[in-house]
Design a protein around this motif. Structure first.
Motif, PDB file in Angstrom:
ATOM      1  N   LYS A   9      -0.774  -7.011  13.761  1.00  0.00           N
ATOM      2  CA  LYS A   9       0.440  -6.226  14.031  1.00  0.00           C
ATOM      3  C   LYS A   9       0.204  -5.262  15.188  1.00  0.00           C
ATOM      4  CE  LYS A   9       3.821  -3.223  11.749  1.00  0.00           C
ATOM      5  NZ  LYS A   9       4.203  -2.555  10.464  1.00  0.00           N
ATOM      6  N   ALA A  10      -0.957  -4.588  15.186  1.00  0.00           N
ATOM      7  CA  ALA A  10      -1.275  -3.643  16.253  1.00  0.00           C
ATOM      8  C   ALA A  10      -1.565  -4.358  17.574  1.00  0.00           C
ATOM      9  CB  ALA A  10      -2.467  -2.783  15.855  1.00  0.00           C
ATOM     10  N   GLN A  11      -2.115  -5.560  17.498  1.00  0.00           N
ATOM     11  CA  GLN A  11      -2.544  -6.265  18.703  1.00  0.00           C
ATOM     12  C   GLN A  11      -1.395  -6.663  19.612  1.00  0.00           C
ATOM     13  OE1 GLN A  11      -2.285  -9.904  19.300  1.00  0.00           O
ATOM     14  NE2 GLN A  11      -3.454  -9.799  21.231  1.00  0.00           N
ATOM     15  N   ARG A  12      -0.248  -6.951  19.056  1.00  0.00           N
ATOM     16  CA  ARG A  12       0.866  -7.422  19.881  1.00  0.00           C
ATOM     17  C   ARG A  12       1.263  -6.386  20.934  1.00  0.00           C
ATOM     18  NH1 ARG A  12       2.266  -9.911  14.879  1.00  0.00           N
ATOM     19  NH2 ARG A  12       3.493  -8.109  14.173  1.00  0.00           N
ATOM     20  N   ALA A  13       1.389  -5.136  20.528  1.00  0.00           N
ATOM     21  CA  ALA A  13       1.740  -4.091  21.491  1.00  0.00           C
ATOM     22  C   ALA A  13       0.587  -3.816  22.450  1.00  0.00           C
ATOM     23  CB  ALA A  13       2.134  -2.815  20.749  1.00  0.00           C
ATOM     24  N   TRP A  14      -0.622  -3.877  21.947  1.00  0.00           N
ATOM     25  CA  TRP A  14      -1.805  -3.625  22.771  1.00  0.00           C
ATOM     26  C   TRP A  14      -1.933  -4.681  23.878  1.00  0.00           C
ATOM     27  CZ3 TRP A  14      -5.047   0.011  24.019  1.00  0.00           C
ATOM     28  CH2 TRP A  14      -6.339  -0.257  24.457  1.00  0.00           C
ATOM     29  N   ALA A  15      -1.725  -5.951  23.543  1.00  0.00           N
ATOM     30  CA  ALA A  15      -1.861  -7.026  24.520  1.00  0.00           C
ATOM     31  C   ALA A  15      -0.818  -6.920  25.628  1.00  0.00           C
ATOM     32  CB  ALA A  15      -1.744  -8.384  23.824  1.00  0.00           C
ATOM     33  N   ALA A  16       0.320  -6.291  25.338  1.00  0.00           N
ATOM     34  CA  ALA A  16       1.384  -6.163  26.331  1.00  0.00           C
ATOM     35  C   ALA A  16       1.064  -5.116  27.394  1.00  0.00           C
ATOM     36  CB  ALA A  16       2.699  -5.812  25.641  1.00  0.00           C
ATOM     37  N   ARG A  23      -5.183 -15.049  32.049  1.00  0.00           N
ATOM     38  CA  ARG A  23      -6.035 -14.884  30.870  1.00  0.00           C
ATOM     39  C   ARG A  23      -5.248 -14.223  29.754  1.00  0.00           C
ATOM     40  NH1 ARG A  23     -10.873 -17.679  30.478  1.00  0.00           N
ATOM     41  NH2 ARG A  23     -11.499 -18.188  32.606  1.00  0.00           N
ATOM     42  N   ARG A  24      -5.177 -14.890  28.614  1.00  0.00           N
ATOM     43  CA  ARG A  24      -4.472 -14.370  27.451  1.00  0.00           C
ATOM     44  C   ARG A  24      -5.491 -14.020  26.369  1.00  0.00           C
ATOM     45  NH1 ARG A  24       0.116 -18.591  25.821  1.00  0.00           N
ATOM     46  NH2 ARG A  24       0.709 -16.815  24.526  1.00  0.00           N
ATOM     47  N   PRO A  25      -5.323 -12.914  25.677  1.00  0.00           N
ATOM     48  CA  PRO A  25      -6.264 -12.581  24.596  1.00  0.00           C
ATOM     49  C   PRO A  25      -6.194 -13.613  23.469  1.00  0.00           C
ATOM     50  CG  PRO A  25      -4.378 -11.101  24.565  1.00  0.00           C
ATOM     51  CD  PRO A  25      -4.265 -11.900  25.828  1.00  0.00           C
ATOM     52  N   LYS A  26      -7.319 -13.766  22.776  1.00  0.00           N
ATOM     53  CA  LYS A  26      -7.372 -14.696  21.646  1.00  0.00           C
ATOM     54  C   LYS A  26      -6.454 -14.244  20.522  1.00  0.00           C
ATOM     55  CE  LYS A  26     -10.935 -17.525  22.789  1.00  0.00           C
ATOM     56  NZ  LYS A  26     -10.923 -18.996  22.730  1.00  0.00           N
ATOM     57  N   GLY A  27      -6.442 -12.936  20.237  1.00  0.00           N
ATOM     58  CA  GLY A  27      -5.628 -12.391  19.147  1.00  0.00           C
ATOM     59  C   GLY A  27      -6.417 -11.403  18.314  1.00  0.00           C
ATOM     60  N   ALA A  28      -6.889 -11.843  17.153  1.00  0.00           N
ATOM     61  CA  ALA A  28      -7.700 -11.000  16.269  1.00  0.00           C
ATOM     62  C   ALA A  28      -9.106 -11.596  16.200  1.00  0.00           C
ATOM     63  CB  ALA A  28      -7.084 -10.914  14.881  1.00  0.00           C
ATOM     64  N   VAL A  29     -10.088 -10.788  16.533  1.00  0.00           N
ATOM     65  CA  VAL A  29     -11.468 -11.238  16.680  1.00  0.00           C
ATOM     66  C   VAL A  29     -12.331 -10.637  15.577  1.00  0.00           C
ATOM     67  CG1 VAL A  29     -13.498 -11.084  18.168  1.00  0.00           C
ATOM     68  CG2 VAL A  29     -11.246 -11.540  19.167  1.00  0.00           C
ATOM     69  N   SER A  30     -13.223 -11.434  15.019  1.00  0.00           N
ATOM     70  CA  SER A  30     -14.250 -10.914  14.104  1.00  0.00           C
ATOM     71  C   SER A  30     -15.501 -10.575  14.907  1.00  0.00           C
ATOM     72  CB  SER A  30     -14.617 -11.956  13.046  1.00  0.00           C
ATOM     73  OG  SER A  30     -13.677 -12.021  12.027  1.00  0.00           O
ATOM     74  N   VAL A  31     -16.030  -9.388  14.699  1.00  0.00           N
ATOM     75  CA  VAL A  31     -17.306  -8.992  15.290  1.00  0.00           C
ATOM     76  C   VAL A  31     -18.260  -8.664  14.141  1.00  0.00           C
ATOM     77  CG1 VAL A  31     -18.497  -7.247  16.663  1.00  0.00           C
ATOM     78  CG2 VAL A  31     -16.310  -8.170  17.456  1.00  0.00           C
ATOM     79  N   ILE A  32     -19.281  -9.489  13.980  1.00  0.00           N
ATOM     80  CA  ILE A  32     -20.229  -9.369  12.866  1.00  0.00           C
ATOM     81  C   ILE A  32     -21.584  -9.014  13.459  1.00  0.00           C
ATOM     82  CG2 ILE A  32     -21.250 -10.529  10.876  1.00  0.00           C
ATOM     83  CD1 ILE A  32     -18.865 -12.517  11.006  1.00  0.00           C
ATOM     84  N   THR A  33     -22.105  -7.849  13.096  1.00  0.00           N
ATOM     85  CA  THR A  33     -23.311  -7.345  13.731  1.00  0.00           C
ATOM     86  C   THR A  33     -24.364  -6.933  12.696  1.00  0.00           C
ATOM     87  OG1 THR A  33     -22.193  -5.196  13.915  1.00  0.00           O
ATOM     88  CG2 THR A  33     -22.237  -6.584  15.870  1.00  0.00           C
ATOM     89  N   ALA A  71      -7.384  -7.418  19.078  1.00  0.00           N
ATOM     90  CA  ALA A  71      -7.762  -6.492  18.013  1.00  0.00           C
ATOM     91  C   ALA A  71      -9.067  -6.994  17.411  1.00  0.00           C
ATOM     92  CB  ALA A  71      -6.678  -6.419  16.943  1.00  0.00           C
ATOM     93  N   VAL A  72      -9.807  -6.114  16.771  1.00  0.00           N
ATOM     94  CA  VAL A  72     -11.121  -6.455  16.218  1.00  0.00           C
ATOM     95  C   VAL A  72     -11.184  -6.064  14.754  1.00  0.00           C
ATOM     96  CG1 VAL A  72     -13.591  -5.914  16.295  1.00  0.00           C
ATOM     97  CG2 VAL A  72     -12.331  -6.275  18.429  1.00  0.00           C
ATOM     98  N   VAL A  73     -11.627  -6.999  13.925  1.00  0.00           N
ATOM     99  CA  VAL A  73     -12.049  -6.695  12.565  1.00  0.00           C
ATOM    100  C   VAL A  73     -13.570  -6.774  12.573  1.00  0.00           C
ATOM    101  CG1 VAL A  73     -12.003  -7.378  10.139  1.00  0.00           C
ATOM    102  CG2 VAL A  73      -9.924  -7.553  11.537  1.00  0.00           C
ATOM    103  N   ALA A  74     -14.217  -5.645  12.345  1.00  0.00           N
ATOM    104  CA  ALA A  74     -15.661  -5.529  12.522  1.00  0.00           C
ATOM    105  C   ALA A  74     -16.375  -5.472  11.187  1.00  0.00           C
ATOM    106  CB  ALA A  74     -15.995  -4.278  13.327  1.00  0.00           C
ATOM    107  N   LYS A  75     -17.458  -6.221  11.093  1.00  0.00           N
ATOM    108  CA  LYS A  75     -18.280  -6.200   9.887  1.00  0.00           C
ATOM    109  C   LYS A  75     -19.701  -5.789  10.286  1.00  0.00           C
ATOM    110  CE  LYS A  75     -20.675  -7.448   6.211  1.00  0.00           C
ATOM    111  NZ  LYS A  75     -22.084  -6.988   6.160  1.00  0.00           N
ATOM    112  N   PRO A  76     -20.003  -4.476  10.264  1.00  0.00           N
ATOM    113  CA  PRO A  76     -21.389  -4.052  10.492  1.00  0.00           C
ATOM    114  C   PRO A  76     -22.215  -4.263   9.229  1.00  0.00           C
ATOM    115  CG  PRO A  76     -20.025  -2.140  10.018  1.00  0.00           C
ATOM    116  CD  PRO A  76     -19.108  -3.334  10.006  1.00  0.00           C
ATOM    117  N   ASP A  77     -23.526  -4.307   9.390  1.00  0.00           N
ATOM    118  CA  ASP A  77     -24.389  -4.345   8.211  1.00  0.00           C
ATOM    119  C   ASP A  77     -24.175  -3.076   7.399  1.00  0.00           C
ATOM    120  OD1 ASP A  77     -27.056  -5.849   7.179  1.00  0.00           O
ATOM    121  OD2 ASP A  77     -27.232  -3.684   6.866  1.00  0.00           O
ATOM    122  N   THR A  78     -24.152  -3.228   6.078  1.00  0.00           N
ATOM    123  CA  THR A  78     -23.855  -2.092   5.206  1.00  0.00           C
ATOM    124  C   THR A  78     -24.851  -0.947   5.404  1.00  0.00           C
ATOM    125  OG1 THR A  78     -22.879  -3.573   3.572  1.00  0.00           O
ATOM    126  CG2 THR A  78     -23.505  -1.378   2.819  1.00  0.00           C
TER     127      THR A  78
END
Length: 524
Positions: free
Chosen positions: A65-72, A152-162, A184-191
């Motif tokens: 939802k947030a990414q649509r406005a951001w990509a514009a 170049r168009r953004p992918k959309g929602a990206v997972s970043v696992i670190t 937009a990014v959904v991030a999963k850092p190590d706990t």
């Protein structure tokens, strides 16, 4: 090695800061929490909501939802918060240095490498993203009559696992180019090290990044791993080769793109003409930065026969003189390991080598007197192929030294591995160094440096070959991996089917002649 334990001068983390950061986690439908402890002491450190797959799905919904406005927004507007982020990281470095040390146990000098990397890598993309993302003209099907360009168009929602070993540098290094590219990014850092990533997200929002564009989730891979892949338009992963392969398989089932920086068993070549003292100092950093818990650290050291008997004793003596402590200042040459499982692996590799006939030239012992997970930096010689330390990634403060006599021989030994992440060559002869470097099967090779020259050249790609990874971070590739190339072409004056009434045979002759002329006059 200095025996110093944490004293009263150790800076405690502000409970209000911890509370503010943990509130950034996406939430926990289960209501469960997961605690962390400090490697320096074993004492409780923080407690996070334990996310579920449902929490991950909800995070992706918010992010999209947030990414649509951001990509514009134009790329320059998207980059603006990160110019401010660069300054804030440097201004607030004391705060994040304390967090990193409490979470990882690393020496402060190695924590500062993360601060510098988070700032400098961000600045590269903030400065260059608009140019890299700009639409580009390309030759069309018919000169003059076809006009084509690529956007170049953004992918959309990206997972970043670190992972846990670089808890600030890696989340920032992967998430920020994705965000600047319009995702937009959904991030999963190590706990264990989530506070560092949460601090970066909090700072980015303070710098002007809209909420819900960089959403963190915390949880065990078994609980959230599949949802992080299934819900993403692209997955950026850093971790073990086994985990990277599993993520790539799952992503491929949905035709989702992914990048992965994975393990390494990195070689360092010391040529006969290497400057001994400079190389010894460089080898200390190359092998023992972050207690060796660095995927691009050196674990195999090949020393030319003519210099071996001078270099190796000096190197071993310098390792024995390294200072280990748990202080929150810059006095330590090396800190603690982060996880018990890493300490166990280090102990296992050293004991296996000792039992099978290897010689311990320096170190070789755990140091519980310094803290629960300290281990001495260790140098092994006489390491045979039957020993775990020979071919398996230790990911700890252990390096094996080997003698060699011939350039072809050492290159063959460097390449005799399933990994191909990083390598290092030390010589006074730059032409020789480049010749050797170009023959080593690794994504990056440093000459007269262990890893920093290639890593911190942010305009150049960083990543591995073979089982060391897919795709690249840094450089144009590190940004463009988060985009889809879209070609837009328009036709003018003459249609591709020829003029009205033109026969197929006439059209074929005309196109054949046109093709020959375009080749002759280098139009194509």
């Amino acid at each position: 090695m200095t025996d110093v334990t944490i004293g009263a001068e150790a800076p405690a983390l502000d409970p209000a800061l911890i509370d503010r950061l943990t509130r950034r986690v996406a939430g926990s439908a289960s209501g469960r929490t997961v605690p962390t402890t400090a490697p320096f002491t074993g004492a409780p450190l923080a407690e996070f909501p334990a996310c579920t797959s449902a929490d991950v799905e909800a995070a992706f919904a918010r992010a999209r939802k947030a990414q649509r406005a951001w990509a514009a927004k134009p790329a320059r507007e998207r980059a603006a918060p990160f110019l401010r982020f660069h300054d804030l990281v440097l201004d607030r470095q004391s705060e994040i240095l304390d967090i990193i040390q409490w979470e990882t146990g690393k020496a402060r000098r190695h924590a500062f490498e993360e601060v510098y990397d988070a700032a400098a890598g961000t600045l590269y993309y903030a400065r260059h993203a608009a140019r890299l993302l700009r639409s580009a003209r390309t030759p069309g099907a018919m000169p003059m009559a076809t006009r084509a360009y690529v956007r170049r168009r953004p992918k959309g929602a990206v997972s970043v696992i670190t992972p846990w070993n670089y808890p600030l540098a890696l989340p920032v290094g992967d998430a920020i180019p994705a965000l600047v590219a319009g995702n937009a990014v959904v991030a999963k850092p190590d706990t264990q090290t989530a506070l560092s990533a949460l601090w970066a997200i909090d700072l980015a929002v303070e710098a002007g990044l809209p909420e819900d564009l960089w959403i963190p989730v915390v949880g065990e891979p078994a609980d959230v791993g599949d949802a992080l892949v299934d819900g993403a338009d692209y997955v950026a992963f850093t971790g073990s080769s086994a985990s990277g392969a599993a993520i790539a398989r799952r992503a491929s089932e949905q035709l989702t793109g992914c990048s992965a920086e994975l393990g390494g068993k990195n070689p360092m070549v010391v040529c006969a003409d290497a400057a001994v003292d400079w190389t010894v100092e460089g080898a200390i950093r190359a092998c023992f930065s972050n207690a060796g818990q660095l995927c691009i650290a050196m674990e195999r050291l090949y020393v030319h026969d003519r210099i071996y008997d001078e270099f190796v004793p000096k190197f071993a003596a310098a390792v024995r003189d390294m200072t280990l402590n748990a202080r929150f200042d810059f006095s330590a040459d090396m800190g603690s390991l982060t996880y018990q499982r890493q300490l166990d692996r280090v102990v296992k590799h050293v004991e296996d080598a000792r039992d099978k006939g290897a010689t311990i030239l320096a170190g070789g012992q755990a140091r519980p007197d310094l803290g629960p997970m300290f281990h001495e930096p260790t140098v092994l010689s006489d390491v045979a192929p039957t020993m775990a330390a020979c071919a398996e990634e230790t990911f700890g403060p252990v390096v094996s030294v080997y003698r060699y006599t011939d350039e072809d021989e050492v290159i063959e030994r460097c390449n005799d591995t399933d990994y191909g992440l990083n390598a290092s060559v030390w010589t006074r002869d730059l032409a020789r160094g480049r010749r050797i470097a170009e023959r080593i099967d690794a994504g990056t090779v440093n000459i007269n440096e262990g890893y920093g020259s290639a890593w911190a050249s942010y305009g150049a790609p960083m990543g591995g070959t073979k089982r060391s990874g897919l795709e690249r971070r840094h450089g144009p590739e590190g940004l463009l991996r988060y985009t889809e190339a879209q070609t837009i072409a328009s036709q003018h004056y003459v249609g591709l089917g020829g003029t009205p009434g033109m026969s197929g045979e006439t059209l074929a002759r005309a196109l054949t002649l046109g093709g020959r002329l375009m080749k002759r006059f280098r139009i194509r």
